[in-house]
Design a protein around this motif. Structure first.
Motif, PDB file in Angstrom:
ATOM      1  N   ARG A 210       0.799  -1.283   0.064  1.00 23.42           N
ATOM      2  CA  ARG A 210       0.090  -0.064   0.062  1.00 23.42           C
ATOM      3  C   ARG A 210       0.816   1.134  -0.035  1.00 23.42           C
ATOM      4  N   GLY A 211       0.795   2.095  -0.890  1.00 24.75           N
ATOM      5  CA  GLY A 211       1.479   3.135  -1.172  1.00 24.75           C
ATOM      6  C   GLY A 211       3.051   2.942  -0.954  1.00 24.75           C
ATOM      7  N   GLY A 212       3.615   1.805  -1.705  1.00 21.81           N
ATOM      8  CA  GLY A 212       4.694   1.403  -1.556  1.00 21.81           C
ATOM      9  C   GLY A 212       5.324   0.606  -0.483  1.00 21.81           C
ATOM     10  N   ARG A 213       4.394   0.652   0.688  1.00 19.28           N
ATOM     11  CA  ARG A 213       5.020  -0.001   1.810  1.00 19.28           C
ATOM     12  C   ARG A 213       4.031  -1.303   1.996  1.00 19.28           C
ATOM     13  N   LEU A 214       4.884  -2.365   2.454  1.00 16.66           N
ATOM     14  CA  LEU A 214       4.396  -3.780   2.691  1.00 16.66           C
ATOM     15  C   LEU A 214       3.261  -3.546   3.986  1.00 16.66           C
ATOM     16  N   GLU A 215       2.316  -4.275   3.860  1.00 13.17           N
ATOM     17  CA  GLU A 215       1.504  -4.247   4.974  1.00 13.17           C
ATOM     18  C   GLU A 215       0.478  -5.441   4.987  1.00 13.17           C
ATOM     19  N   GLU A 216       0.244  -6.021   6.296  1.00 15.21           N
ATOM     20  CA  GLU A 216      -0.514  -7.120   6.310  1.00 15.21           C
ATOM     21  C   GLU A 216      -2.003  -6.935   6.600  1.00 15.21           C
ATOM     22  N   LEU A 217      -2.994  -7.649   5.859  1.00 15.14           N
ATOM     23  CA  LEU A 217      -4.329  -7.502   5.815  1.00 15.14           C
ATOM     24  C   LEU A 217      -4.854  -8.865   6.871  1.00 15.14           C
ATOM     25  N   VAL A 218      -4.851  -8.502   8.065  1.00 15.83           N
ATOM     26  CA  VAL A 218      -5.240  -9.737   9.000  1.00 15.83           C
ATOM     27  C   VAL A 218      -6.538 -10.330   8.805  1.00 15.83           C
ATOM     28  N   TRP A 219      -6.622 -11.648   8.620  1.00 19.23           N
ATOM     29  CA  TRP A 219      -7.850 -12.322   8.542  1.00 19.23           C
ATOM     30  C   TRP A 219      -8.712 -12.319   9.928  1.00 19.23           C
ATOM     31  N   LYS A 220      -9.575 -11.646  10.291  1.00 16.87           N
ATOM     32  CA  LYS A 220     -10.158 -11.676  11.525  1.00 16.87           C
ATOM     33  C   LYS A 220     -11.370 -10.969  11.585  1.00 16.87           C
ATOM     34  N   ALA A 221     -12.191 -11.048  12.673  1.00 14.57           N
ATOM     35  CA  ALA A 221     -13.472 -10.253  12.819  1.00 14.57           C
ATOM     36  C   ALA A 221     -13.353  -8.994  12.510  1.00 14.57           C
ATOM     37  N   GLY A 222     -14.091  -8.381  11.730  1.00 18.78           N
ATOM     38  CA  GLY A 222     -13.794  -6.853  11.198  1.00 18.78           C
ATOM     39  C   GLY A 222     -12.598  -6.482  10.272  1.00 18.78           C
ATOM     40  N   GLY A 223     -11.818  -7.606   9.958  1.00 17.01           N
ATOM     41  CA  GLY A 223     -10.715  -7.567   8.883  1.00 17.01           C
ATOM     42  C   GLY A 223     -10.909  -8.316   7.569  1.00 17.01           C
ATOM     43  N   LEU A 224     -10.002  -8.706   6.956  1.00 13.61           N
ATOM     44  CA  LEU A 224     -10.061  -9.425   5.773  1.00 13.61           C
ATOM     45  C   LEU A 224     -11.029 -10.735   6.357  1.00 13.61           C
ATOM     46  N   TYR A 225     -12.044 -11.147   5.343  1.00 12.81           N
ATOM     47  CA  TYR A 225     -12.822 -12.520   5.517  1.00 12.81           C
ATOM     48  C   TYR A 225     -13.640 -12.172   6.908  1.00 12.81           C
ATOM     49  N   GLY A 226     -13.743 -11.086   7.372  1.00  9.91           N
ATOM     50  CA  GLY A 226     -14.468 -10.884   8.636  1.00  9.91           C
ATOM     51  C   GLY A 226     -15.837 -11.506   8.535  1.00  9.91           C
ATOM     52  N   ALA A 227     -16.647 -11.140   7.399  1.00 11.87           N
ATOM     53  CA  ALA A 227     -17.956 -11.951   7.114  1.00 11.87           C
ATOM     54  C   ALA A 227     -18.095 -13.440   7.427  1.00 11.87           C
ATOM     55  N   ALA A 228     -16.822 -14.067   6.881  1.00  9.24           N
ATOM     56  CA  ALA A 228     -16.933 -15.538   7.010  1.00  9.24           C
ATOM     57  C   ALA A 228     -16.610 -15.866   8.723  1.00  9.24           C
ATOM     58  N   ILE A 229     -15.937 -14.999   9.228  1.00  2.64           N
ATOM     59  CA  ILE A 229     -15.183 -15.197  10.560  1.00  2.64           C
ATOM     60  C   ILE A 229     -16.223 -15.307  11.375  1.00  2.64           C
ATOM     61  N   ASP A 230     -17.286 -14.193  11.286  1.00  4.49           N
ATOM     62  CA  ASP A 230     -18.430 -13.925  12.189  1.00  4.49           C
ATOM     63  C   ASP A 230     -19.172 -15.114  12.158  1.00  4.49           C
ATOM     64  N   ARG A 231     -19.553 -15.769  11.045  1.00  5.64           N
ATOM     65  CA  ARG A 231     -20.416 -16.855  11.050  1.00  5.64           C
ATOM     66  C   ARG A 231     -19.864 -17.977  11.612  1.00  5.64           C
ATOM     67  N   ILE A 232     -18.631 -18.290  11.580  1.00  2.00           N
ATOM     68  CA  ILE A 232     -17.936 -19.306  11.964  1.00  2.00           C
ATOM     69  C   ILE A 232     -17.747 -19.243  13.486  1.00  2.00           C
ATOM     70  N   THR A 233     -17.664 -17.917  14.054  1.00  2.00           N
ATOM     71  CA  THR A 233     -17.637 -17.848  15.502  1.00  2.00           C
ATOM     72  C   THR A 233     -19.021 -18.028  16.157  1.00  2.00           C
ATOM     73  N   TYR A 234     -20.069 -17.548  15.304  1.00  4.08           N
ATOM     74  CA  TYR A 234     -21.451 -17.674  15.593  1.00  4.08           C
ATOM     75  C   TYR A 234     -21.648 -19.442  16.316  1.00  4.08           C
ATOM     76  N   TRP A 235     -21.318 -20.093  15.418  1.00  4.49           N
ATOM     77  CA  TRP A 235     -21.415 -21.555  15.558  1.00  4.49           C
ATOM     78  C   TRP A 235     -20.503 -22.036  16.544  1.00  4.49           C
ATOM     79  N   LEU A 236     -19.299 -21.324  16.873  1.00  5.54           N
ATOM     80  CA  LEU A 236     -18.387 -21.921  17.871  1.00  5.54           C
ATOM     81  C   LEU A 236     -18.924 -21.570  19.233  1.00  5.54           C
ATOM     82  N   GLU A 237     -19.689 -20.390  19.231  1.00  3.52           N
ATOM     83  CA  GLU A 237     -20.289 -20.229  20.678  1.00  3.52           C
ATOM     84  C   GLU A 237     -21.138 -21.168  20.944  1.00  3.52           C
ATOM     85  N   LYS A 238     -21.936 -21.586  19.993  1.00  7.35           N
ATOM     86  CA  LYS A 238     -22.755 -22.594  20.322  1.00  7.35           C
ATOM     87  C   LYS A 238     -22.269 -23.792  20.640  1.00  7.35           C
TER      88      LYS A 238
END
Ligand code: ZN
Length: 658
Positions: A210-238
């Motif tokens: 990004r803008g010439g600098r390396l950066e990590e897009l983390v896979w987590k709730a609210g981050g990259l893949y957040g929508a899938a992760i929310d569904r996963i944690t919904y079932w993990l809570e049950k």
């Protein structure tokens, strides 16, 4: 009430055979366990889209487009183009993307670009994954080169020595402009010298510029893949609320915390809790796990499955675990590289209840986790053999003509008939329960020192440990092998596979790429070459067909021991040059003439070299107060119905994840 007739073999297409597996024993679990499995299976299916996106940035868009054609096409369905399209669709489903699940090469569609454009053009636009303002023609312009041009994204994971492995790999773990050197430097800089408990840097993110600098897009709730992760944690809570014991509930809560924060220290804490929870009968894996899909071996693909312990068969692996230190002490490895306090790997035989992510539909049959070296050293690892999948493979392969074609003579065939199923299971147990858990790195050795060769060396280490001990009198003493001859069946099968028959999985002109296959070629060819002067094993030709003959099984065992010693040294010292030399010399190239012969003989048998599984279907039964009173398991779903249902019910991510 209908009686269901069960068939292990299901449909066959391209180089693939679909199988079904049974989950016997599910009915007799407690209601709480059934509910737990149900919640964990929902969690295992909810991450499907993550893997598709990890495997390639256009995969989700392509899947949606192909499925729209598959379901809505109103041209002639008996045409050659549509038949080829159907095969292509099924292959893409199987691979969770447009590259071969094992060989990593991009599929070449058997239908024309013209057919594709016309088929997409006639669909209602709202059935297509269109960007804002995009027309169906615009979508085709975007996808046609990705699907049809052999030069665009040709390989998912490129391992060719000397090339920029990121620039030449289509997997979606790095931004398109990130070079291999940049990524390697980025992660090398994160490592702290002498950190005894290093996290698995980079495991749960995409590295972008990004803008010439390396950066990590983390896979987590609210981050990259957040929508899938929310569904996963919904079932993990049950699942956490239904856990079999308090420890298991704590494991699940820690995993949810990791998904929420993306913090790799939390991930290590989670794996430590997970590896220590061995009481419950139901268990699971859910998350970013194996790194085979990243040419640098850092980024972990998403997988999930749920299982329960097969109590009877587990008695077998517990015997191995209970003797872990004995095996460590007596191995041919240099004493400096041995563990002095071998933490018994908890080993069990399980039944898979559902397969998801990178375990679906093609699945491993043995799994050993976690992958963090320091966690394994300090807390041990959990190792499983998936008994009901092995069983399905064996049942499906019974009498298919393969061994009759490639085994040298009737005597050897009898040996295999008598012992091979037992030895195969046992080799998997030894590989997973003891092999991966054995040995140690010298202090200060970087666990990633072997880089792209690390996975092959690690698999070779575990396989050799198993091969060496299969022939040990200790196994007869423990009652695990019936007699002192049994190991010969495994030795024959292993050498035949490594030298000859595994080549059926390689296309003409290609190298061996996959780590497990490289490992098998490496071991078999090295032993063949080292034993050549004494004719330990010979390749013999009869009527234009090549066979392997093993003359000195006892000597072959010594050779396996010698190689185990060297492979452990390479791993313990982090000897990159030696790893590279061994793998490149023995594990990569195939003899084109022999390869051609094997392919021809195999083709005549009309078998599929790769197999995958259709999942059972779990349906909760609800009582008057909407509480679950039972969970039913059924096996009748067809392959395409299952894939379309998953795409409908578990579509968690947008087409463009950035
Ligand atoms: Zn392994």
């Amino acid at each position: 009430m209908q009686t269901e007739t069960f068939s292990y073999n299901d449909e066959q297409f391209a180089d693939l055979q679909m199988l079904r597996y049974r989950v016997d024993g599910f009915e007799s679990l407690s209601l709480a366990q059934k509910k737990l499995i149900y919640y964990l299976s929902e969690a295992a299916l909810s991450g499907r889209d993550i893997l598709w996106d990890q495997n390639g940035k256009y995969n989700l868009r392509i899947r949606k487009t192909l499925e729209a054609v598959y379901t809505l096409y109103d041209g002639p369905r008996d045409s050659r183009d549509f038949a080829a399209f159907t095969t292509y669709m099924k292959r893409v489903w199987f691979s969770n993307g447009i590259h071969h699940h094992y060989g990593c090469d991009k599929f070449q569609p058997g239908f024309s670009e013209d057919f594709f454009r016309k088929a997409v053009g006639q669909l209602p636009p709202d059935s297509l994954p269109l960007d804002a303002g995009q027309t169906p023609e615009g979508l085709c312009d975007m996808l046609v080169p990705v699907l049809f041009d052999p030069a665009v994204m040709p390989k998912r994971v490129n391992q060719a020595d000397g090339e920029d492995l990121l620039q030449t790999s289509a997997c979606n773990y790095y931004g398109p402009d990130v070079t291999q050197a940049e990524a390697e430097n980025f992660y090398a800089a994160m490592k702290k010298a002498d950190d005894p408990q290093p996290v698995m840097y980079g495991m749960n993110s995409r590295l972008v510029k990004r803008g010439g600098r390396l950066e990590e897009l983390v896979w987590k709730a609210g981050g990259l893949y957040g929508a899938a992760i929310d569904r996963i944690t919904y079932w993990l809570e049950k699942a956490a609320a239904t856990a079999e014991n308090e420890r298991q509930a704590a494991v699940l809560r820690k995993l949810i915390e990791f998904y929420r924060t993306g913090d790799l220290k939390t991930f290590d804490e989670y794996t430590i809790l997970w590896v220590q929870e061995t009481e419950a009968q139901v268990d699971f894996t859910n998350g970013f796990t194996e790194t085979y899909g990243d040419p640098l071996g850092l980024k972990a693909s998403w997988e999930g499955y749920a299982n329960f312990k097969d109590l009877e068969a587990t008695a077998r692996t517990e015997k191995l675990s209970a003797n872990a230190q004995w095996f460590e002490d007596h191995s041919p490895v240099d004493a400096r590289f041995k563990k002095t306090d071998c933490k018994g790997v908890s080993a069990k035989v399980i039944k898979a209840a559902i397969l998801g992510g990178d375990l679906y539909p093609a699945s491993a049959i043995g799994i050993n986790l976690p992958n963090s070296n320091w966690v394994r050293a300090a807390y041990g690892s959990k190792s499983v053999t998936i008994g009901n999948l092995t069983d399905a493979y064996n049942k499906a392969a019974h009498g298919n003509g393969f061994q009759q074609e490639f085994v040298i003579d009737a005597e050897t065939q009898q040996l295999l008939d008598r012992y091979q199923d037992t030895c195969d299971d046992l080799h998997t147990d030894l590989h997973e329960c003891l092999g991966h858990g054995s040995g140690r790195l010298l202090p200060g050795v970087d666990p990633d020192a072997l880089k792209a060769y690390g996975a092959t060396i690690e698999e070779a280490r575990a396989d050799l440990f198993g091969l060496y001990y299969l022939a040990d009198p200790k196994l007869v003493e423990l009652g695990l092998t019936p007699d002192a001859e049994a190991y010969k069946a495994q030795y024959y099968g292993y050498m035949m596979n490594g030298l000859l028959t595994q080549m059926v999985r390689i296309e003409p002109g290609k190298d061996i790429e996959e780590a497990h296959m490289r490992n098998r070629a490496l071991i078999a060819r090295w032993a063949y070459e080292q034993g050549a002067a004494e004719k330990v094993a010979e390749l013999v030709e009869r009527e234009g067909k090549t066979y392997i003959r093993i003359n000195h099984y006892d000597r072959l065992r010594q050779l396996f021991g010698d190689l185990l010693r060297e492979i452990q040294r390479i791993k313990s010292e982090g000897d990159y040059a030696a790893a590279r030399d061994l793998v490149e010399r023995y594990g990569v190239k195939v003899d084109p003439v022999l390869h051609h012969e094997i392919l021809e003989r195999y083709r005549a048998l009309h078998l599929s070299p790769y197999k995958g599984f259709i999942n059972p279907v779990y349906t909760p039964v609800y009582g008057a107060d909407h509480e679950i009173t039972d969970v039913r398991v059924e096996y009748g779903e067809t392959y395409d119905a299952q894939m379309l249902r998953y795409s409908r019910d578990y579509a968690t991510l947008p087409y463009n994840n950035e």
